[in-house]
Design a protein around this motif. Sequence first.
Motif, PDB file in Angstrom:
ATOM      1  N   THR A 134       0.849  -1.186   0.000  1.00  0.00           N
ATOM      2  CA  THR A 134       0.000   0.000   0.000  1.00  0.00           C
ATOM      3  C   THR A 134       0.883   1.234   0.000  1.00  0.00           C
ATOM      4  O   THR A 134       2.068   1.172   0.354  1.00  0.00           O
ATOM      5  N   TYR A 135       0.304   2.347  -0.390  1.00  0.00           N
ATOM      6  CA  TYR A 135       1.031   3.613  -0.402  1.00  0.00           C
ATOM      7  C   TYR A 135       1.212   4.125   1.023  1.00  0.00           C
ATOM      8  O   TYR A 135       0.488   3.718   1.935  1.00  0.00           O
ATOM      9  N   PRO A 136       2.151   5.041   1.216  1.00  0.00           N
ATOM     10  CA  PRO A 136       2.272   5.679   2.526  1.00  0.00           C
ATOM     11  C   PRO A 136       1.028   6.500   2.865  1.00  0.00           C
ATOM     12  O   PRO A 136       0.302   6.938   1.972  1.00  0.00           O
ATOM     13  N   ARG A 137       0.785   6.657   4.182  1.00  0.00           N
ATOM     14  CA  ARG A 137      -0.268   7.545   4.696  1.00  0.00           C
ATOM     15  C   ARG A 137      -1.651   7.144   4.182  1.00  0.00           C
ATOM     16  O   ARG A 137      -2.431   7.978   3.733  1.00  0.00           O
ATOM     17  N   THR A 138      -1.986   5.860   4.279  1.00  0.00           N
ATOM     18  CA  THR A 138      -3.261   5.409   3.715  1.00  0.00           C
ATOM     19  C   THR A 138      -4.225   4.808   4.728  1.00  0.00           C
ATOM     20  O   THR A 138      -5.362   4.505   4.362  1.00  0.00           O
ATOM     21  N   ALA A 181       8.807   1.017  11.620  1.00  0.00           N
ATOM     22  CA  ALA A 181       8.977   1.979  10.525  1.00  0.00           C
ATOM     23  C   ALA A 181       7.897   1.775   9.465  1.00  0.00           C
ATOM     24  O   ALA A 181       7.400   2.735   8.874  1.00  0.00           O
ATOM     25  N   GLU A 182       7.517   0.527   9.223  1.00  0.00           N
ATOM     26  CA  GLU A 182       6.462   0.227   8.264  1.00  0.00           C
ATOM     27  C   GLU A 182       5.111   0.736   8.759  1.00  0.00           C
ATOM     28  O   GLU A 182       4.310   1.269   7.982  1.00  0.00           O
ATOM     29  N   ILE A 183       4.861   0.593  10.052  1.00  0.00           N
ATOM     30  CA  ILE A 183       3.612   1.117  10.622  1.00  0.00           C
ATOM     31  C   ILE A 183       3.553   2.626  10.464  1.00  0.00           C
ATOM     32  O   ILE A 183       2.524   3.189  10.089  1.00  0.00           O
ATOM     33  N   ASP A 184       4.674   3.286  10.746  1.00  0.00           N
ATOM     34  CA  ASP A 184       4.726   4.738  10.571  1.00  0.00           C
ATOM     35  C   ASP A 184       4.490   5.118   9.110  1.00  0.00           C
ATOM     36  O   ASP A 184       3.859   6.137   8.818  1.00  0.00           O
ATOM     37  N   ARG A 185       4.972   4.298   8.185  1.00  0.00           N
ATOM     38  CA  ARG A 185       4.783   4.582   6.756  1.00  0.00           C
ATOM     39  C   ARG A 185       3.314   4.479   6.370  1.00  0.00           C
ATOM     40  O   ARG A 185       2.788   5.317   5.621  1.00  0.00           O
ATOM     41  N   ILE A 186       2.629   3.473   6.888  1.00  0.00           N
ATOM     42  CA  ILE A 186       1.250   3.207   6.481  1.00  0.00           C
ATOM     43  C   ILE A 186       0.261   4.193   7.083  1.00  0.00           C
ATOM     44  O   ILE A 186      -0.691   4.616   6.431  1.00  0.00           O
ATOM     45  N   VAL A 187       0.476   4.576   8.337  1.00  0.00           N
ATOM     46  CA  VAL A 187      -0.503   5.378   9.062  1.00  0.00           C
ATOM     47  C   VAL A 187      -0.414   6.846   8.650  1.00  0.00           C
ATOM     48  O   VAL A 187       0.664   7.402   8.475  1.00  0.00           O
ATOM     49  N   ARG A 188      -1.566   7.475   8.523  1.00  0.00           N
ATOM     50  CA  ARG A 188      -1.630   8.895   8.208  1.00  0.00           C
ATOM     51  C   ARG A 188      -1.208   9.741   9.407  1.00  0.00           C
ATOM     52  O   ARG A 188      -1.393   9.316  10.556  1.00  0.00           O
ATOM     53  N   PRO A 189      -0.669  10.925   9.202  1.00  0.00           N
ATOM     54  CA  PRO A 189      -0.499  11.848  10.331  1.00  0.00           C
ATOM     55  C   PRO A 189      -1.846  12.071  11.020  1.00  0.00           C
ATOM     56  O   PRO A 189      -2.851  12.342  10.351  1.00  0.00           O
ATOM     57  N   GLY A 190      -1.867  11.912  12.329  1.00  0.00           N
ATOM     58  CA  GLY A 190      -3.119  11.959  13.067  1.00  0.00           C
ATOM     59  C   GLY A 190      -3.770  10.600  13.210  1.00  0.00           C
ATOM     60  O   GLY A 190      -4.766  10.455  13.934  1.00  0.00           O
ATOM     61  N   GLY A 191      -3.224   9.588  12.527  1.00  0.00           N
ATOM     62  CA  GLY A 191      -3.770   8.234  12.611  1.00  0.00           C
ATOM     63  C   GLY A 191      -3.416   7.563  13.924  1.00  0.00           C
ATOM     64  O   GLY A 191      -2.539   8.008  14.664  1.00  0.00           O
ATOM     65  N   LYS A 192      -4.091   6.450  14.215  1.00  0.00           N
ATOM     66  CA  LYS A 192      -3.971   5.792  15.515  1.00  0.00           C
ATOM     67  C   LYS A 192      -3.436   4.369  15.400  1.00  0.00           C
ATOM     68  O   LYS A 192      -3.524   3.732  14.350  1.00  0.00           O
ATOM     69  N   LEU A 193      -2.901   3.907  16.530  1.00  0.00           N
ATOM     70  CA  LEU A 193      -2.440   2.521  16.655  1.00  0.00           C
ATOM     71  C   LEU A 193      -2.923   1.974  17.990  1.00  0.00           C
ATOM     72  O   LEU A 193      -2.743   2.613  19.033  1.00  0.00           O
ATOM     73  N   ILE A 194      -3.568   0.816  17.963  1.00  0.00           N
ATOM     74  CA  ILE A 194      -3.973   0.114  19.180  1.00  0.00           C
ATOM     75  C   ILE A 194      -3.202  -1.190  19.231  1.00  0.00           C
ATOM     76  O   ILE A 194      -3.243  -1.980  18.281  1.00  0.00           O
ATOM     77  N   VAL A 195      -2.493  -1.410  20.341  1.00  0.00           N
ATOM     78  CA  VAL A 195      -1.686  -2.622  20.500  1.00  0.00           C
ATOM     79  C   VAL A 195      -2.119  -3.338  21.772  1.00  0.00           C
ATOM     80  O   VAL A 195      -2.218  -2.722  22.840  1.00  0.00           O
ATOM     81  N   ARG A 196      -2.370  -4.628  21.673  1.00  0.00           N
ATOM     82  CA  ARG A 196      -2.609  -5.487  22.828  1.00  0.00           C
ATOM     83  C   ARG A 196      -1.544  -6.574  22.775  1.00  0.00           C
ATOM     84  O   ARG A 196      -1.443  -7.301  21.793  1.00  0.00           O
ATOM     85  N   ASP A 197      -0.757  -6.703  23.849  1.00  0.00           N
ATOM     86  CA  ASP A 197       0.353  -7.646  23.790  1.00  0.00           C
ATOM     87  C   ASP A 197       0.940  -7.840  25.181  1.00  0.00           C
ATOM     88  O   ASP A 197       0.426  -7.300  26.173  1.00  0.00           O
ATOM     89  N   GLU A 198       2.030  -8.603  25.242  1.00  0.00           N
ATOM     90  CA  GLU A 198       2.754  -8.789  26.492  1.00  0.00           C
ATOM     91  C   GLU A 198       3.337  -7.456  26.944  1.00  0.00           C
ATOM     92  O   GLU A 198       3.733  -6.626  26.130  1.00  0.00           O
ATOM     93  N   SER A 199       3.414  -7.262  28.271  1.00  0.00           N
ATOM     94  CA  SER A 199       3.870  -5.976  28.799  1.00  0.00           C
ATOM     95  C   SER A 199       5.267  -5.617  28.322  1.00  0.00           C
ATOM     96  O   SER A 199       5.551  -4.457  27.999  1.00  0.00           O
ATOM     97  N   SER A 200       6.152  -6.604  28.286  1.00  0.00           N
ATOM     98  CA  SER A 200       7.517  -6.314  27.852  1.00  0.00           C
ATOM     99  C   SER A 200       7.535  -5.837  26.408  1.00  0.00           C
ATOM    100  O   SER A 200       8.282  -4.920  26.046  1.00  0.00           O
ATOM    101  N   THR A 201       6.705  -6.441  25.574  1.00  0.00           N
ATOM    102  CA  THR A 201       6.627  -6.025  24.174  1.00  0.00           C
ATOM    103  C   THR A 201       5.967  -4.658  24.049  1.00  0.00           C
ATOM    104  O   THR A 201       6.386  -3.835  23.226  1.00  0.00           O
ATOM    105  N   ILE A 202       4.954  -4.409  24.864  1.00  0.00           N
ATOM    106  CA  ILE A 202       4.312  -3.094  24.876  1.00  0.00           C
ATOM    107  C   ILE A 202       5.350  -2.018  25.164  1.00  0.00           C
ATOM    108  O   ILE A 202       5.363  -0.942  24.549  1.00  0.00           O
ATOM    109  N   GLY A 203       6.260  -2.308  26.110  1.00  0.00           N
ATOM    110  CA  GLY A 203       7.302  -1.344  26.439  1.00  0.00           C
ATOM    111  C   GLY A 203       8.218  -1.055  25.266  1.00  0.00           C
ATOM    112  O   GLY A 203       8.592   0.100  25.016  1.00  0.00           O
ATOM    113  N   GLU A 204       8.600  -2.096  24.527  1.00  0.00           N
ATOM    114  CA  GLU A 204       9.449  -1.898  23.355  1.00  0.00           C
ATOM    115  C   GLU A 204       8.736  -1.068  22.285  1.00  0.00           C
ATOM    116  O   GLU A 204       9.314  -0.148  21.695  1.00  0.00           O
ATOM    117  N   VAL A 205       7.464  -1.404  22.055  1.00  0.00           N
ATOM    118  CA  VAL A 205       6.691  -0.672  21.055  1.00  0.00           C
ATOM    119  C   VAL A 205       6.528   0.785  21.472  1.00  0.00           C
ATOM    120  O   VAL A 205       6.660   1.706  20.643  1.00  0.00           O
TER     121      VAL A 205
END
Length: 881
Positions: A790-794, A818-842
């Motif tokens: 997909t194109y950036p910011r879509t 970096a790929e997530i940042d490429r795909i998401v529009r400025p002002g776009g959102k990310l919801i992550v559910r995962d292990e706490s240690s991984t949440i910290g890295e993200v």
Amino acid sequence: MLTSNSVVPPETTTRTSTATRTAGAYSSSTLDSHNTKLTNKKDTPVYEDNPGDLPDDAIKSDESTRSEDAADNKKYASSENSKDTTEILESNNNDKQESEQENVGAENNDINHEMEQENGGDNKNDEENVLKEPGSDVEDNPQGLQGKESVEEQEKQKDSETQVAEESSVTQNQQAEETTQNHSESTHENSAGEEIQETRNDQESIGKQEIQASDHEDQQQQQMNQQDQEQEQEEEPKRRQKQHDEEQSQQQIQEMTSNDQIEHDEAPLHTHQEITRDTKTQVEIQETQHKDTKPMEFNSNDSFPGGENSGIPKESKESKKSWSTQADQSENQKERGNGGGSDGQDGSIYGYTWQLCNVTAGPDYIPCLDNEKAIRQLHSRRHYEHRERHCPEEGPTCLVSLPEGYKRPIEWPQSRDKIWYHNVPHTKLAEVKGHQNWVKVTGEFLTFPGGGTQFIHGALHYIDFIQEALADIAWGKHTRVILDVGCGVASFGGYLFDRDVLAMSFAPKDEHEAQVQFALERGIPAISAVMGSQRLQFPSRVFDLVHCARCRVPWHVEGGALLLELNRVLRPGGYFVWSATPVYQKLEEDVEIWKEMSALTRSMCWELVTIKKDQLNSVGAAVYRKPASNECYDQRKHNRPPICKSDDDPNAAWYVPLQSCMHRVPVNEVERGSRWPEDWPRRLQTPPYWLNRSQMGIYGKPAPDDFVSDYEHWKRVVSKSYLSGLGISWANVRNIMDMRAVYGGFAAALKDLKVWVVNVVNIDSPDTLPIIYERGLFGIYHDWCESFSTYPRTYDLLHADHLFSRLKKRCKLVPVMAEIDRIVRPGGKLIVRDESSTIGEVENLLKSMHWEVHMTFSKNHEGILSAQKSDWRPDSYAASS
């Protein structure tokens, strides 16, 4: 348009494990530039259409009050130049600080006591109940985990403390009046003492200094008491309001935590709005939590703040034996080295230095489609291999730049008609397709009149024309999920939303500049793909209808390899709508193509149901129907195209070469494809008929029960948490991607919102994508160790449920983020559910990219994160690759 003489000789294709990609195919939009006409006419340019015309275009805080008090004390001590006076003042300040610390300690004890009561008297897990405040290195635990009863006790305690404080203030005022009187008398005596000071001895002088110090201490204490009283009176309404807000928050938490129950192998997880309390004890808990990185096995019987258990078993290891993955099915999938594990940076990535990608594509960079190095090394482009995916061995770790003048996208449904020109600053399509009402330049906007090559007068009329041609199509009921080949700017799919139909539109990244990018900016689902030498990344037998309106694909060439690929993904009994000049024109070239197409479709047992002419647009459409049984196959005189071998898996679609053969139609009642799904919308919540109770579901229950439990779970999560508890304005959300879908429950729970969700099933996950299509949703196979097509910011929102903890075993997280940042529009959102240690890295990676982390919540080493992308971009470029 192509001719039968313009193609290469057919090649024999076999399914092997080599990297050779067979079965000729052509791009859906670059065809004219690579073939010749049947006649001896001169070659025509790529764009045969005439270009269209373009228009000209402070209430003080406790800390500040204390700072001022300390400054006053220091100034006074200096003016008196008395060591004894300074010692007295320091003693007074120490007493005050000790009193404040005692109050804080008592308050913390109250919080811990209430949390202990809520957890059944066991506070061993206090260190794991952490609500972090975004943007702080050390983040605090709120009292937001208390129950309603605890809040009431706390309110009574605060009222009692307030009453005691008021009584204390009255006593202090009385003492202050006496102190003022004494001070006045003392001042008079001191004045007289100054006249006879020469006759006083040293002892009397010292006594005078002590009296003066005592008087000034009393005066200072009076002033401080008055300030404290005034401040308390000013802050009382705020304190009561805060107490009221906290009580409401506790009620909301109780509602969410009693309903939001994870049904996955990962620990249960609840979300709530953020409440923070600044206490020393909670800071120590947070520091302990950050130090605790040792994984802990989660017990599914553990309770959450609401006192509820998960009630849902973990993802069953036994169930995995009954589910194949796309990696298993696709024998010819692209091999990748095991780049898993941490790269030594992920754990402390907050200081990671990002740079802009230094690439030719600039703001439109798609790593797997713009890999110039790999494309230069291709031995042939005859089947448009250069339009297919060629991913870098290591994913990019740079960020894509923004177009100059970029603005936040226009909201749906206005975006269907116009977008900001500077967001997709390409005008070539407007120049060559403007007269066909594809797209026009109108001031600072690009406008879309809703037309297309075959429906100049609007897509809605054309959609209704197809319905009139064949009533059985029944848009939005019988026909729900379709594939639009060579979609252009996707106006057909954009207006099908009005008929409750989902269209997966695709077109290549070619000379039809940014056509898919236009579609996504408008809020219409589309991907960049080409019908070339490989199978499309979809399961078999999933689309209710396939549509091609002047899509420029030579269906009849090389044994019909491309039409046979459509046959693979088309549901038995489904329709192929072909709107092209060979259907309704009588030019020599068109007549020849129609003959070849007719012979091919008959040999494939496709029934020509109807041919209908659209008088308004002066076009016509032929509607074909795929057989729902094997009767015709068995009666054919010639086995051309051949029936596929029994070991050829029709669902294998990850880097698998095209196969010029047909798979037999399932006829067993319990086989997928043996009958049509329920009408929409019943199919959304009805377990597919082919999920039988003898098959174990992903989470260990019988498959139909697993399906229902997953749907109920996501409905609770979305309604109780996502829609109100994450600070997301859903009015600004249109394009959504579920990065790790299972049954499609998350997408199904969003049915009533004006959004669409592309469900991604990872190649190493159980292959549940056919289930997603069966319920009237859509999706695609993908490996998140590679870039998405997909194109950036879509996309406005990405949802990742326990994706990253699994993914980092195979590849590094930095390129993925970096790929997530490429795909998401400025002002776009990310919801992550995962292990706490991984949440910290993200979280650290997101902060390093200047994302705004709105909320994180951890419990029992499970967590949730909500973040929003900012407009920030690095100010330097990476080295050219």
